[in-house]
Design an enzyme around this catalytic site. Structure first.
Site: not given
Length: 882
Positions: A713, A506, A141, A543, A581, A396
């Site tokens: 995001r 989410e 990320h 989210d 997380r 994913r």
């Protein structure tokens, strides 16, 4: 050292800062260093409660000439990175990896003794550890702002600090270490800290593999060696040779949710890179083993393998090394698009493990246990953890992409429109096709590019050994059919490989319905025949918090886990929860030990998956000593949660949380969703629009380019608020909930009771306290004064700061403290050390943002780069930014 631990940290910060000052003076001149010192002095005055000092800082910064802005931002950014090095070094040296209360992280040996005192037999402790399945999932990320080349220099600087501390009795060694330190800091200063291009998904995967090569490759056998010694003391036996309580998976190159840059070809390339890197690392191990295992005594099993060799171990290892080398050559040829014409390769773990095990058993059988349990055991442990791929790669994808495949397919086959079908119709169709012996997908089907990409991903899965892959995660999963769709695609296109399929829940609504979805899914006989008695479910933290606010999301996550545990137990299914997380409190971040022990009882039953994201990978696993302690913390927490779980919350606590969450959710939504000024305020006062230019990661900052906050995001959403020090996503709504309760009779007593007796609530308050200490409403107000001029937006900003101030007051009352972080001096000191260096970056960032807006985004390259450096520096100073 004779002085206290905190002094050792201060000393190293001073050593690094002085060296940086000399480097800057050599490059920019003494007059420039005087400017830096003046800025720092004003910042310190401002931090000592002198408002004129803060105003003087702002005025001084605004008088700087354009040519000075970039070097000034670079100077403060570099200092903050050096302060991080000093702190990391301190943590590694004194085994203080996590920010939490002193004494709250027991050593594994202490925990084993506690468990024995509670009546657990020694054999049970070994079995629990051996059967433990903890996957730490490295994700790319976009919060790691530091370039890899600088990370390598920073690691070398850390080595210099170690050398300096170890050279107290040797002035010559100390002088050499100081000289090397000066050289490395000069190298760092003269290296551009901002990437010129975004990393590709393959670049991110290479970075993940580098963490394994440079740190975990050593930390993993060290961890197992320490664990073996503890078990020998506590239980009289070692961990089984093939046990791997902690393993590593990855999303780097497999996470295609909203990232068009992750394709089937990219996933294939990353898998090959893992094979190449693993072979290369194992070759180094095998070369050392060949050099050291020169013994001639061997058992009959080894003799049967190699015949009448004078050095039987070397003979077997030489044969194995040749095959591992061939594997490396094969992977390289595939990566280069060249044909491979070499010998047989290692295709799965057992082909590497079995010959090493033969050597190990032979050494033990002939009485050479000391040699067997040396570096050979270390290599066996590495094979058990890393296999032949280093990590298991998760895949994913968004549920809507799978629905699109079946929409196009059903239309092509003339049997209707999948998207128009009810959930029951979808389930019937998918289950029927799962049972069918005939293929569903026509060979010459001309589908869309998007659908072709989904199918190509499953073809990559089909080509792989199952041990190379982890879990197939479905984001935005909402119904059982979302899981069945992936199961059918895996059957149709994925060959014989059957990966675990984890729906990711989410949003707040998804979390609340997750138990019902899994209940209906597990009640389907066709699905149970397919997956057996194991189910994985992913809980989304990012989210859900952006959707509902942190407090409401945290309680929804807790309740969802409880429900899922009960439902899977009722179905006779083993549940593994996968926690998505992030690094920040707003995305479920915080110390791993506290987070795991605050989960519902029964939710951590020897198995756990958790993401390690962005810069937190480096902070937790970037150096062998710190990685070793991080692994011990995970093992300790999961063992404790399994054998000595926390108590279930009292009914009155549940009722309390229901009420708090409802009030907090209402307060959050009232601002973020219902106040028409909120989105304009967010865009005006934060660097959100400029974040897209900061080349942090391979993934776009938005899921869609149109729309408001909902399209952002969770990471840039939180990153933007962190830059202004308002930290809004982590606290908005909580203050209203706590203040309302404190005004009611018995409210304070009830909240303090929950804090003292319920790990979930206590941990939540501790994270909120840490976050509050990092926030700064005065800095947030300065951004507003510089960047906002519309009265309604100014009014909203004032209201938000007042809400935060009221939250801090309520928090201190509940915690029964006079100031924040009274019980965590290391965190408080780290913040205090950094603030005089972060404050100028805030002032410069606000100034540069305004200049950029005045120029309609057309400021010079130098000023644009300075703006990006302020973002990187603030992120480095505050650390857990994503």
């Amino acid at each position: 050292m004779s002085h206290d631990l905190h002094e050792s940290l201060r000393d190293n910060v001073r050593v690094l800062g002085d060296s940086l000052g000399r480097t800057i003076a050599d490059d920019q001149g003494e007059a420039f260093v005087d400017k830096i010192e003046a800025i720092r002095a004003y910042a310190k005055e401002g931090r000592q409660g002198e408002p004129e000092g803060r105003q003087a800082l702002i005025e001084y910064l605004r008088r700087l000439e354009d040519r000075d802005l970039l070097p000034v931002t670079r100077a403060f950014n570099q200092f903050l990175n050096l302060a991080n090095i000093a702190e990391q070094h301190y943590r590694a040296r004194f085994r203080r990896v996590e920010d939490y209360k002193p004494g709250s992280q027991p050593a594994l040996g202490e925990l084993l003794e506690r468990a024995k005192n509670k009546g657990y037999a020694s054999r049970k402790l070994v079995e629990t550890l051996a059967g433990m399945r903890v996957d730490l999932v490295l994700t790319a990320h976009p919060t790691e702002v530091i370039r890899r080349t600088l990370i390598q220099k920073y690691d070398a600087i850390d080595d210099c600090l170690t050398a300096i501390e170890g050279a107290a009795e040797s002035p010559e060694k100390a002088n050499r270490a100081h000289g090397r330190l000066e050289e490395l800091i000069s190298q760092a200063w003269h290296t551009d800290e901002i990437r010129h291009e975004r990393p590709t998904p393959v670049d991110e995967a290479k970075w993940g593999f580098a963490v394994i090569e440079n740190s975990l490759w050593q930390a993993v056998p060290d961890f197992h060696r320490d664990l073996d010694n503890l078990l020998l003391d506590a239980a009289g036996e070692r961990l089984p040779l093939d046990a791997a309580p902690l393993r590593f998976a990855s999303w780097m190159g497999g996470d295609r949710d909203g990232n068009p840059n992750v394709t089937a070809d990219v996933t294939s390339e990353v898998l090959l890179l893992g094979r190449w890197m693993a072979a290369d690392l194992y070759l180094r191990d095998l070369e050392q083993l060949k050099a050291e295992l020169s013994m001639w005594r061997a058992n009959s099993a080894l003799r049967a393998e190699v015949g009448d060799e004078a050095e039987p171990y070397r003979a077997l290892l030489k044969r194995l090394a040749a095959r591992v080398e061939a594997t490396r050559d094969w992977a390289k040829a595939c990566l280069d698009g060249q044909p491979y014409e070499g010998g047989p390769i290692i295709e799965h773990r057992d082909q590497l493990y079995a010959p090493l095990l033969t050597c190990y058993r032979s050494l033990c059988d002939v009485g050479l246990d000391t040699i067997a349990n040396g570096i050979l055991l270390d290599t066996l442990r590495r094979v058990a953890v890393f296999g032949v791929t280093l990590t298991r790669l998760d895949i994913r994808q968004d549920a809507a992409r799978h629905s699109q495949v079946f929409e196009e397919l059903t239309e092509f086959l003339g049997i209707g429109h999948y998207r128009d079908w009810s959930e029951l119709q979808r389930q019937e169709f998918l289950l029927q096709e799962l049972e069918s012996a005939r293929p569903l997908i026509p060979r010459r089907w001309e589908c869309s590019t998007e659908t072709r990409e989904v199918l190509d991903t499953f073809r990559v899965i089909a080509r792989e050994q199952s041990e190379a892959l982890g879990t197939y995660v479905i984001s935005m999963a909402a119904q059982p059919s979302d899981v069945l769709a992936v199961a059918l695609l895996m059957k149709e296109v994925g060959g014989d490989v059957r990966l675990p399929i984890a729906p990711l829940f989410e949003t707040l609504d998804d979390l609340n319905r997750s138990g019902d979805v899994i209940d209906r899914l597990l009640a389907l006989p066709g699905y149970r025949r397919l997956v057996g008695d194991a189910q994985e479910v992913m809980i989304g933290y990012s989210d859900s918090a952006k959707d509902a606010g942190q407090l409401a999301a945290a309680w929804a996550q807790y309740r969802a886990q409880e429900t899922l545990v009960d439902i899977c137990h009722a179905h006779g299914v083993g549940l593994t929860l996968f926690h998505g997380r992030g690094g920040t409190v707003g995305r479920g971040g915080g110390p791993a030990h506290a987070a795991i022990l605050s989960q519902p009882p029964g939710s951590v039953n020897g198995s756990l998956r958790v993401t390690e994201q962005g810069e937190m990978i480096r902070f937790k696993f970037g150096q062998p000593d710190i990685a070793l302690r991080s692994m011990e913390i995970y093992a300790c927490a999961v063992l404790e949660a399994t054998l000595l779980p926390p108590p279930a919350p009292k009914p009155e606590w549940r009722e309390e949380m229901d009420h708090l969450a409802e009030v907090a959710h209402r307060g959050y939504v009232g601002v973020v969703r219902e106040n028409s000024d909120f989105v304009p305020y967010f865009r005006a006062v934060t660097p959100e629009s400029a974040l897209g230019r900061l080349p942090l990661g391979s993934r776009p900052t938005k899921r869609r380019q149109d729309g408001g906050v909902e399209t952002l995001r969770a990471i840039p959403w939180i990153f933007a608020w962190t830059q202004t020090r308002l930290m809004l996503p982590a606290w908005l709504g909580s203050g209203e909930a706590f203040n309302a309760r404190l005004e009611e009779a018995g409210g304070l007593e009830r909240l303090r009771e929950m804090r003292a007796e319920w790990p979930f609530f206590g941990t939540y308050l501790d994270m909120l306290e840490m976050l509050s200490a990092k926030a700064d409403v005065d800095i947030a107000a300065y951004y507003e004064r510089r960047l906002v001029d519309e009265p309604s937006l100014l009014e909203l900003g004032s209201e938000l700061r007042n809400r935060f101030t009221r939250l801090q007051t309520a928090l201190l009352e509940i915690l029964d403290q006079q100031e924040l972080l009274e019980n965590t001096p290391l965190i408080r000191q780290a913040i205090e050390v950094r603030n005089p260096y972060i404050d100028p970056l805030h002032g410069l960032q606000a100034e540069l943002l305004q200049r950029n807006r005045d120029a309609d985004g057309a400021i010079s390259h130098e000023l644009s780069r300075a703006l990006m450096v302020t973002m990187a520096g603030i992120a480095a100073g505050l650390r857990n930014t994503g």
